[in-house]
Motif scaffolding. Sequence first.
Motif: not given
Length: 378
Positions: A251-255, A329-339
């Motif tokens: 939810l925080e990331v979505k926000e 784009l940076i956020l998407r990359k960070a989320l992929t790395e987190l996964r």
Amino acid sequence: MQEKMAGTNISVDKDQFCCSVCLEVLWEPVTIPCGHSYCMECIKGYWRKCELKAEFSCPQCRRTFSPRPALARNTILADIVEKLRRTSTQEAGEKAADVECDVCTGKKHQAVRFCVKCQTFYCEMHLKPHNERNRGRMHPLSEVTKQLQKRICSRHNKLRDFYCRTDQQSICSLCFKDGHKGHSVVSVMEERMEKQKHLEEAWKKSKLRCKEREKELRDIVKYVKRSAQAVEDDSEKIFTRLLRSVERKHLEVKELIRGEERTALEQTEKLLERLNQQIVEHRRGEAELEALSNTEDHIHFLQNYKTLCAPPDAGGRPSIDVHPYFSLLILRKALTELRDKVNEVCDRESTKIAELVDEEHNQSAENSLSCPLNTDTD
């Protein structure tokens, strides 16, 4: 045992002619109204116990009679069992081990029967008086076989009915007098009862230990089930909290994404507003240019054309900020790395847990081999 009647080819089963009261071959057989046969003295003794009830029954089929039936010797059956008895005695004499009669005086005859009650060997001549004297009593007889011969003292040809605890061997009465004076000597029955009692106690203790161990194992099973259920409940709570934590982060990331979206949209709307203003100015300048172009006054044109030489977009064009797009784009990359990192951590920790469980299993197996179940009976 199958016996063949002397002088005939009829094979009979000796057990068919046994009294169900004394379990021996019928003696003075009588047949009662239900058809069953007994020794005369055996059925009389059995019915004497029923006199108070005034109701007499058959020991086998329980059929009752009142009044008490008259008893008469069954002559045909008596002849058959007498022949059977003589035939059995002769065959027993042929098969008997070389054991002397305990009753004979002077010249000893070969024994053909052994009375378990009297603990005495009888030859054919002394067997009949013994049977008549103990008619109706429990005096079971056994054949004098090779197996029974093992109970005979080879030195004195007497029954070994004593046991020397000092020498740990069975002896006869003459051995007791000759070479075992001062020793701890008891009867073989007493020694057997003592040994049997000890054996039964040992087996009872073993059985008790088995029951105790069974109870321990059942308690372990209950403990394992309770522990497994507790761990399962804990894991459920842990993963529930973990999922809730992940859900909160989601939810925080979505926000955050929506915040970046709002910032980008606000910037874009401001750019659109400025661009619209430029379009309005451009149209107004076009209208002035068209009006100035249509004038016939050359002096007026030359005096005013300079104001139209700089269109609204020249040098004043608004720039589009692409920072929000790059942030997404940076956020998407960070989320992929987190996964990828979460999957890596989950795999690594799951492997550790499995290794710990396997190590504990191996340790338990080693302990069970080094400490086996104690089933000793001593």
